[in-house]
Design a protein around this motif. Structure first.
Motif, PDB file in Angstrom:
ATOM      1  N   UNK A  21       0.740  -1.170  -0.031  1.00 47.72           N
ATOM      2  CA  UNK A  21      -0.226   0.014   0.259  1.00 47.72           C
ATOM      3  C   UNK A  21       1.038   0.993   0.141  1.00 47.72           C
ATOM      4  N   UNK A  22       2.296   1.354   0.179  1.00 46.54           N
ATOM      5  CA  UNK A  22       3.281   1.799   0.827  1.00 46.54           C
ATOM      6  C   UNK A  22       4.414   2.675  -0.030  1.00 46.54           C
ATOM      7  N   UNK A  23       4.504   0.839  -1.176  1.00 48.04           N
ATOM      8  CA  UNK A  23       5.761   0.640  -1.784  1.00 48.04           C
ATOM      9  C   UNK A  23       5.456  -0.189  -3.114  1.00 48.04           C
ATOM     10  N   UNK A  24       6.488   0.770  -4.164  1.00 45.12           N
ATOM     11  CA  UNK A  24       6.030  -0.278  -5.569  1.00 45.12           C
ATOM     12  C   UNK A  24       6.867  -1.565  -5.786  1.00 45.12           C
ATOM     13  N   UNK A  25       7.589  -1.650  -4.248  1.00 42.01           N
ATOM     14  CA  UNK A  25       9.060  -2.564  -4.137  1.00 42.01           C
ATOM     15  C   UNK A  25       7.945  -3.906  -4.482  1.00 42.01           C
ATOM     16  N   UNK A  26       7.892  -4.149  -5.220  1.00 41.93           N
ATOM     17  CA  UNK A  26       7.999  -6.210  -4.489  1.00 41.93           C
ATOM     18  C   UNK A  26       8.237  -6.944  -4.248  1.00 41.93           C
ATOM     19  N   UNK A  27       7.179  -8.116  -3.316  1.00 40.76           N
ATOM     20  CA  UNK A  27       7.277  -8.705  -2.401  1.00 40.76           C
ATOM     21  C   UNK A  27       7.211 -10.451  -2.726  1.00 40.76           C
ATOM     22  N   UNK A  51       3.192  -8.902  -5.718  1.00 41.13           N
ATOM     23  CA  UNK A  51       3.231 -10.302  -4.517  1.00 41.13           C
ATOM     24  C   UNK A  51       3.770 -11.339  -5.909  1.00 41.13           C
ATOM     25  N   UNK A  52       4.047 -12.180  -5.271  1.00 41.66           N
ATOM     26  CA  UNK A  52       4.409 -13.307  -5.962  1.00 41.66           C
ATOM     27  C   UNK A  52       4.304 -13.956  -4.263  1.00 41.66           C
ATOM     28  N   UNK A  53       3.530 -14.635  -4.477  1.00 42.68           N
ATOM     29  CA  UNK A  53       3.276 -15.713  -3.759  1.00 42.68           C
ATOM     30  C   UNK A  53       4.189 -17.586  -4.038  1.00 42.68           C
ATOM     31  N   UNK A  54       5.135 -17.801  -3.223  1.00 44.30           N
ATOM     32  CA  UNK A  54       5.497 -19.239  -3.875  1.00 44.30           C
ATOM     33  C   UNK A  54       5.184 -19.776  -2.335  1.00 44.30           C
ATOM     34  N   UNK A  68      16.730 -17.195  -4.244  1.00 37.39           N
ATOM     35  CA  UNK A  68      17.057 -16.146  -3.918  1.00 37.39           C
ATOM     36  C   UNK A  68      18.068 -15.730  -5.035  1.00 37.39           C
ATOM     37  N   UNK A  69      18.981 -16.592  -5.497  1.00 30.89           N
ATOM     38  CA  UNK A  69      19.464 -16.789  -6.446  1.00 30.89           C
ATOM     39  C   UNK A  69      19.052 -15.755  -7.820  1.00 30.89           C
ATOM     40  N   UNK A  70      17.392 -16.551  -8.227  1.00 29.11           N
ATOM     41  CA  UNK A  70      16.829 -15.989  -8.781  1.00 29.11           C
ATOM     42  C   UNK A  70      16.357 -14.744  -8.961  1.00 29.11           C
ATOM     43  N   UNK A  71      15.609 -14.542  -7.951  1.00 28.81           N
ATOM     44  CA  UNK A  71      15.466 -13.243  -7.642  1.00 28.81           C
ATOM     45  C   UNK A  71      16.138 -11.880  -7.297  1.00 28.81           C
ATOM     46  N   UNK A  72      17.117 -12.116  -6.587  1.00 28.75           N
ATOM     47  CA  UNK A  72      17.742 -10.901  -6.324  1.00 28.75           C
ATOM     48  C   UNK A  72      17.416 -10.323  -5.290  1.00 28.75           C
TER      49      UNK A  72
END
Ligand code: NAD
Ligand code: TYD
Length: 355
Positions: A21-27, A51-54, A68-72
């Protein structure tokens, strides 16, 4: 992007919703979906590409490393845990597995990934570990509130497993230089709180016409913080906290359990009155929790002084919002009640009448 563990649980879901709601940085939201994880908490993000759910387990180091290697990610915010004291009394093994071994696996994956980073990516990386005030043990009525230098003295399998995880996080900073931050927060409450915990249990039982179970004399004291205030504190520590430091987070709001239960009944009497009588009539004192910590209280001056964080909600405003949320979200409650939850209620509350 940031990598969040346990983001389908109570605090994690609130954190992800508030973050986006406060940022465009993905999760990237990594959650095993135990009984406490619920994708309905994140329904509003269904079509949100940020928002990417795994679904996955924090004990699975290999999967973590490849994600981690894929999404950095530039940061990891670690909420995933077994979180209920009463469940830790019935079955402590899961608490050691997830809270201790799982945090260890996550630290190992984070360390391997961080070692591949260079320059600003390496210096700016953060591992934020979300922990609890329960690691400090219990206070007497006149003791000073917990500060960051209070010695650890955990009393339940839950708090002992969280204490162990805090120590591992600390050691990864001291030994390997991993840029970690730890927050130790008091009892949260608010929307999406799983109804095994005191406040949502009382609201949902009251509405269902059931007993309102108060352990022992109900004079145990907790400090309560509205969940969005906790989320704001975590964002602030992530942004400006000093690596290797711990920050206590609290609401300056000590309440006995009985006064919390009374306050909920009074709000329900106002917002959703019964045909006759008060919700207070449903209160029942039952057998106390074994090893029950008598009092928690938090000195949150350090985060206020260093990072300028203070709670925005009072208990009165936060509790009213919480009760209103449960009144407006019957379908969320019925979905939670339809799962294995009723088996837990039977295990925990049958044959517990106070003698
Ligand atoms: P919660 O039980 O509601 O949610 C925990 C989440 O973690 C769930 O979504 C669950 O599916 C997930 N999870 C559990 N085991 C996992 C595993 N092995 N791998 C991946 N995911 C897993 O808990 P909460 O109340 O939201 O608490 C979140 C964090 O905050 C915990 O670390 C807890 O110790 C800490 N904390 C909670 C409070 C509080 O009052 N609830 C206060 C202070 C600190
Ligand atoms: P809880 O929400 O389980 O959080 P914690 O044990 O982590 O503080 O419980 C809050 C307080 O309420 C705690 O002192 C135990 C008490 N309690 C009851 O009296 N009755 C209940 O049914 C529950 C779940 C908790």
């Amino acid at each position: 992007m940031i990598f969040v563990t346990g983001g389908a649980g109570f605090i994690g879901a609130n954190f992800v919703l508030n973050w986006l709601a406060q940022s465009d940085e993905a999760v990237l939201n990594y959650d095993k979906l135990t009984y406490a994880g619920n994708l309905n908490n994140l329904l509003s993000l269904r079509d949100d590409p940020r928002h990417l759910f795994v679904q996955g387990d924090i004990c699975d180091t290999a999967t973590l490393q490849s994600l981690f290697a894929q999404h950095r990610p530039r940061a990891i915010v670690h909420f995933a845990a077994e979180s209920h004291v009463d469940r830790s009394i019935h079955g402590p093994a899961a608490f050691v597995t997830t809270n201790v071994n799982g945090t260890f696996s996550l630290l190992e994956a984070a360390r391997a990934y961080w070692n591949t980073l260079e320059g600003e990516a390496r210096t700016g990386f953060r591992f934020l570990h979300v922990s609890t005030d329960e690691v400090y043990g219990t206070l007497g009525p006149d003791d000073a509130p917990f500060s960051e230098t209070t010695p650890y003295a955990p009393n339940s399998p839950y708090s002992a497993s969280k204490a162990a995880s805090d120590h591992l996080v600390r050691a990864y900073h001291h030994t390997y230089g991993l840029p970690v931050l730890t927050t130790n927060c008091s009892n949260n409450y608010g929307p999406y709180h799983f109804p095994e915990k005191l406040i949502p249990l009382i609201i949902t039982n009251a509405r269902a016409g059931k007993d309102l179970p108060v352990y022992g004399d109900g004079q145990q004291v907790r400090d309560w913080l509205f969940v969005t205030d906790h989320c704001a504190a975590i964002r602030r520590v992530l942004e400006a906290g000093r690596c290797g430091e711990t920050y206590n987070v609290g609401g300056w709001n000590e309440q006995t359990n009985l006064s919390v239960v009374h306050a909920i009944c009074d709000l329900l009497d106002e917002l959703s009155p019964k045909a006759s009588g008060s919700y207070r009539d449903q209160i029942r004192h039952i057998t106390d929790r074994p090893g029950h910590d008598r009092r928690y209280a938090i000195n949150a001056r350090k985060i206020e002084r260093e990072l300028g964080w203070k709670p925005a909600e009072t208990f009165a405003t936060g509790l009213r919002q919480t009760v209103q949320w449960y009144l407006a979200n019957d379908s969320w409650v019925s979905q939670v009640h339809s799962g294995d939850y009723m088996k837990w209620v039977d295990l925990q509350y049958s044959n517990k009448d106070a003698s």
